[in-house]
Design a protein around this motif. Structure first.
Motif, mmCIF file in Angstrom:
data_model
loop_
_atom_site.group_PDB
_atom_site.id
_atom_site.type_symbol
_atom_site.label_atom_id
_atom_site.label_comp_id
_atom_site.label_asym_id
_atom_site.label_seq_id
_atom_site.Cartn_x
_atom_site.Cartn_y
_atom_site.Cartn_z
ATOM 1 N N VAL A 171 -45.088 27.386 8.918
ATOM 2 C CA VAL A 171 -45.469 26.197 9.659
ATOM 3 C C VAL A 171 -46.915 25.812 9.358
ATOM 4 C CG1 VAL A 171 -43.868 26.690 11.543
ATOM 5 C CG2 VAL A 171 -46.215 27.513 11.680
ATOM 6 N N THR A 172 -47.195 24.513 9.501
ATOM 7 C CA THR A 172 -48.548 23.984 9.432
ATOM 8 C C THR A 172 -48.871 23.386 10.795
ATOM 9 O OG1 THR A 172 -48.296 23.460 7.078
ATOM 10 C CG2 THR A 172 -50.107 22.400 8.260
ATOM 11 N N GLU A 173 -49.990 23.805 11.381
ATOM 12 C CA GLU A 173 -50.310 23.426 12.749
ATOM 13 C C GLU A 173 -51.743 22.899 12.840
ATOM 14 O OE1 GLU A 173 -47.801 26.978 15.031
ATOM 15 O OE2 GLU A 173 -49.962 27.185 14.675
ATOM 16 N N VAL A 174 -51.946 21.952 13.765
ATOM 17 C CA VAL A 174 -53.288 21.610 14.237
ATOM 18 C C VAL A 174 -53.430 22.258 15.606
ATOM 19 C CG1 VAL A 174 -54.853 19.768 14.961
ATOM 20 C CG2 VAL A 174 -53.389 19.458 12.957
ATOM 21 N N ASN A 175 -54.418 23.148 15.759
ATOM 22 C CA ASN A 175 -54.566 23.921 16.988
ATOM 23 C C ASN A 175 -55.873 23.612 17.692
ATOM 24 O OD1 ASN A 175 -52.138 25.540 17.057
ATOM 25 N ND2 ASN A 175 -52.923 26.580 15.244
ATOM 26 N N SER A 176 -55.826 23.681 19.032
ATOM 27 C CA SER A 176 -56.976 23.340 19.859
ATOM 28 C C SER A 176 -57.891 24.528 20.134
ATOM 29 C CB SER A 176 -56.499 22.747 21.187
ATOM 30 O OG SER A 176 -57.573 22.383 22.001
ATOM 31 N N ASN A 177 -57.371 25.758 20.053
ATOM 32 C CA ASN A 177 -58.181 26.974 20.094
ATOM 33 C C ASN A 177 -59.097 27.061 21.316
ATOM 34 O OD1 ASN A 177 -57.162 27.807 17.489
ATOM 35 N ND2 ASN A 177 -58.553 26.315 16.583
ATOM 36 N N ALA A 178 -58.494 26.958 22.495
ATOM 37 C CA ALA A 178 -59.228 27.120 23.757
ATOM 38 C C ALA A 178 -60.401 26.151 23.876
ATOM 39 C CB ALA A 178 -59.708 28.553 23.940
ATOM 40 N N SER A 179 -60.239 24.918 23.400
ATOM 41 C CA SER A 179 -61.256 23.892 23.635
ATOM 42 C C SER A 179 -61.419 23.717 25.144
ATOM 43 C CB SER A 179 -60.837 22.577 22.990
ATOM 44 O OG SER A 179 -60.786 22.699 21.587
ATOM 45 N N ARG A 180 -62.635 23.374 25.573
ATOM 46 C CA ARG A 180 -62.897 23.414 27.011
ATOM 47 C C ARG A 180 -63.937 22.396 27.446
ATOM 48 N NH1 ARG A 180 -65.185 29.296 25.863
ATOM 49 N NH2 ARG A 180 -63.300 29.098 24.617
ATOM 50 N N LEU A 181 -63.948 22.157 28.747
ATOM 51 C CA LEU A 181 -64.915 21.284 29.377
ATOM 52 C C LEU A 181 -65.308 21.932 30.694
ATOM 53 C CD1 LEU A 181 -66.339 18.465 29.327
ATOM 54 C CD2 LEU A 181 -64.377 17.617 30.647
ATOM 55 N N GLY A 182 -66.610 21.948 31.000
ATOM 56 C CA GLY A 182 -67.041 22.601 32.219
ATOM 57 C C GLY A 182 -68.293 21.997 32.810
ATOM 58 N N VAL A 183 -68.570 22.407 34.041
ATOM 59 C CA VAL A 183 -69.793 22.021 34.722
ATOM 60 C C VAL A 183 -70.363 23.268 35.378
ATOM 61 C CG1 VAL A 183 -68.531 21.366 36.820
ATOM 62 C CG2 VAL A 183 -70.824 20.450 36.408
ATOM 63 N N LYS A 184 -71.669 23.428 35.304
ATOM 64 C CA LYS A 184 -72.315 24.599 35.888
ATOM 65 C C LYS A 184 -73.690 24.213 36.394
ATOM 66 C CE LYS A 184 -74.058 26.159 31.388
ATOM 67 N NZ LYS A 184 -74.076 27.276 30.392
ATOM 68 N N GLY A 185 -74.241 25.058 37.263
ATOM 69 C CA GLY A 185 -75.552 24.748 37.783
ATOM 70 C C GLY A 185 -76.128 25.874 38.597
ATOM 71 N N LYS A 221 -66.707 22.418 24.557
ATOM 72 C CA LYS A 221 -66.509 22.831 23.176
ATOM 73 C C LYS A 221 -65.165 22.294 22.690
ATOM 74 C CE LYS A 221 -65.252 27.108 21.956
ATOM 75 N NZ LYS A 221 -65.292 28.529 21.521
ATOM 76 N N LEU A 222 -65.169 21.733 21.491
ATOM 77 C CA LEU A 222 -63.932 21.368 20.810
ATOM 78 C C LEU A 222 -63.837 22.210 19.548
ATOM 79 C CD1 LEU A 222 -63.919 17.481 21.186
ATOM 80 C CD2 LEU A 222 -62.385 19.113 22.293
ATOM 81 N N ASN A 223 -62.795 23.020 19.488
ATOM 82 C CA ASN A 223 -62.564 23.915 18.353
ATOM 83 C C ASN A 223 -61.187 23.564 17.787
ATOM 84 O OD1 ASN A 223 -62.090 25.995 16.573
ATOM 85 N ND2 ASN A 223 -62.750 27.611 17.956
ATOM 86 N N ILE A 224 -61.187 22.757 16.753
ATOM 87 C CA ILE A 224 -59.939 22.241 16.184
ATOM 88 C C ILE A 224 -59.750 22.814 14.781
ATOM 89 C CG2 ILE A 224 -58.569 20.194 15.711
ATOM 90 C CD1 ILE A 224 -59.469 20.382 18.589
ATOM 91 N N SER A 225 -58.566 23.346 14.522
ATOM 92 C CA SER A 225 -58.309 23.921 13.196
ATOM 93 C C SER A 225 -56.973 23.456 12.651
ATOM 94 C CB SER A 225 -58.335 25.453 13.259
ATOM 95 O OG SER A 225 -57.284 25.944 14.070
ATOM 96 N N LEU A 226 -56.891 23.446 11.325
ATOM 97 C CA LEU A 226 -55.643 23.214 10.611
ATOM 98 C C LEU A 226 -55.206 24.555 10.048
ATOM 99 C CD1 LEU A 226 -53.537 21.243 9.400
ATOM 100 C CD2 LEU A 226 -55.042 21.037 7.410
ATOM 101 N N ASP A 227 -54.079 25.078 10.533
ATOM 102 C CA ASP A 227 -53.632 26.425 10.184
ATOM 103 C C ASP A 227 -52.304 26.392 9.444
ATOM 104 O OD1 ASP A 227 -55.771 27.764 11.549
ATOM 105 O OD2 ASP A 227 -54.774 27.286 13.436
ATOM 106 N N GLN A 228 -52.257 27.122 8.342
ATOM 107 C CA GLN A 228 -51.025 27.340 7.597
ATOM 108 C C GLN A 228 -50.565 28.758 7.900
ATOM 109 O OE1 GLN A 228 -49.368 25.112 5.515
ATOM 110 N NE2 GLN A 228 -47.742 26.641 5.419
ATOM 111 N N VAL A 229 -49.380 28.879 8.489
ATOM 112 C CA VAL A 229 -48.896 30.177 8.948
ATOM 113 C C VAL A 229 -47.599 30.522 8.219
ATOM 114 C CG1 VAL A 229 -48.291 31.593 10.941
ATOM 115 C CG2 VAL A 229 -49.875 29.661 11.215
#
Length: 345
Positions: free
Chosen positions: A45-59, A27-35
C-alpha cells in the motif's frame, strides 16, 4: 494626577494580560509511506499519514513569586483528512511550586512512557513509533501526578502518577474504585556531561500488548533507559541511546501461562556539524513468552533528517520489521519507506 493613575492602571492591566496569555502550539507531521506486506499480509500500500499531528493550548498563571497555576489541553488532528474527529491527547491543570515541582491532574502520558525520550524512540510519531512493538506506551485518564524539579537535587528527578479506576474492573473482574488503582513512576537523571538515565515502573496499568494482537491487560513493567551525548568527548552531534524493559500481566490471564515480554533497543543519531543533516539508526527487539513458547518482533531502521529551520524539517525513513513465523501472519516481514515533513508552530 488622575490621568497618570489611569494610565498606570491601564499599563498594569495590559502587562498582566500579556503575562497571562495562553500559548497556542501545534505540529503537522505528514508523510508519504510505501508499505510492503502491510500488517504482515501480502498487501502493498501507499499511504499519506498524519503521524499524530496535533493542536494544543498551554499556559502558566503566576499566583505568587513561588507558586503558579499551569494548564495544557491538546488534541490530535487529522492532517491527511482521514478523520474529522479531534482526539484527546494530554490535558491537565495543576500547581507549579518554584524549584520544587508540579502537581497536576487530568489525562497525560505515564512516566513509564516518557522515560523513553527522543534518544530512544528516534522515529516517534511515525509508522515506526515504538508503541507498535513495545508494551507500556500509554496515556491514562483520571490521573493525579507529581513531577519534581530536577534542579532541586542536582539533576535527579522523581515522578509519580496515580490513576483512579472509578468503578471499572480489572482482568479478574474485581472492582477498581480507589485512589491509585494504577501507578506509574520514574526516577530520572541528567548530567552536564551529556549522560541521561531513567528507571521507570508501571504497576497495574492497562497496557496494549502488540504480540497479542494489540489486546490490553493490566500490566506490571520495569523500563531502564539511557543516552549519552558525545559532544563533551569530542564527537559533536553524536548521541547513542538504549532501552531495556520487562513486562508481565498483573494477574493471570486465561489462556496464557507465564506471559512475559522482554525488550531491548539501541539507537544512534548523528547531527553532522555545521550542516542541516542528521542521520539515524535503530534496532529494537521485543520477545514475548507464554505457554512455553517464544515469539518476537525485530526491527531495523535508518533515517535522515534535513532541518530547514528550527520549526521545520524534511525526513526519510527506511525500516523492516520481522515477526516470528509462529505469529501465523501471511508474511514474516513488513517494510516501510517514507518521506515526510514535520512542521511545528
Amino acid at each position: 494626577m488622575k490621568k497618570l493613575l489611569l494610565a498606570s492602571a491601564v499599563a498594569a492591566l495590559s502587562l498582566n494580560t500579556v503575562q497571562a496569555a495562553p500559548t497556542l502550539y501545534g505540529k503537522l507531521n505528514i508523510s508519504l509511506d510505501q508499505v510492503s506486506n502491510d500488517g504482515f499480509s501480502e498487501d502493498k500500500v501507499t499511504e499519506v499519514n498524519s503521524n499524530a499531528s496535533r493542536l494544543g493550548v498551554k499556559g502558566e498563571e503566576k499566583i505568587t513569586d513561588t507558586l503558579s497555576a499551569v494548564y495544557l489541553a491538546e488534541w490530535e488532528v487529522s492532517g491527511d483528512g482521514d478523520d474529522e474527529t479531534l482526539k484527546q491527547r494530554n490535558r491537565y491543570a495543576g500547581l507549579k511550586f518554584a524549584n520544587v515541582g508540579t502537581l497536576k491532574a487530568g489525562r497525560f502520558d505515564t512516566y513509564f512512557k516518557t522515560a523513553a525520550g527522543s534518544d530512544q524512540d528516534i522515529f516517534n510519531d511515525t509508522r515506526l513509533d515504538i508503541t507498535n512493538i513495545l508494551v507500556g506506551e500509554d496515556r491514562l485518564s483520571n490521573v493525579v501526578g507529581f513531577e519534581s524539579d530536577p534542579s532541586l537535587l542536582g539533576g535527579l528527578g522523581f515522578n509519580i502518577l496515580f490513576q483512579q479506576g472509578e468503578g471499572s474492573t480489572d482482568d479478574a473482574g474485581e472492582a477498581r474504585d480507589g485512589f491509585g488503582d494504577s501507578i506509574s513512576t520514574s526516577v530520572t537523571y541528567e548530567s552536564d556531561i551529556g549522560l541521561a538515565l531513567a528507571l521507570a515502573g508501571n504497576f497495574d496499568v492497562r497496557s496494549k500488548w502488540a504480540a497479542l494482537e494489540g489486546d490490553s491487560y493490566y500490566t506490571d513493567a520495569i523500563r531502564l533507559t539511557g543516552s549519552y551525548d558525545f559532544s563533551n568527548a569530542g564527537a559533536e552531534g553524536l548521541v547513542i541511546g538504549g532501552l531495556f524493559q520487562q513486562a508481565e500481566p498483573s494477574e493471570e490471564i486465561a489462556g496464557f501461562d507465564d506471559l512475559e515480554e522482554q525488550a531491548f533497543g539501541l539507537t544512534l543519531a548523528y547531527s553532522i556539524p555545521s550542516t542541516p543533516w542528521t542521520v539515524k539508526g535503530e534496532y529494537v527487539t521485543a520477545e514475548t513468552s507464554a505457554n512455553d513458547e517464544d515469539v518476537s518482533f525485530d526491527r531495523y531502521g535508518v533515517g535522515v533528517d534535513y532541518k530547514l529551520n528550527k520549526q521545520t524539517k524534511l525526513y526519510g525513513v527506511l525500516a523492516q520489521t520481522k515477526a516470528d513465523e509462529d505469529f501465523g501472519f501471511d508474511e514474516d516481514k513488513e517494510t516501510v519507506f517514507g518521506l515526510g515533513i514535520d512542521l511545528k508552530f
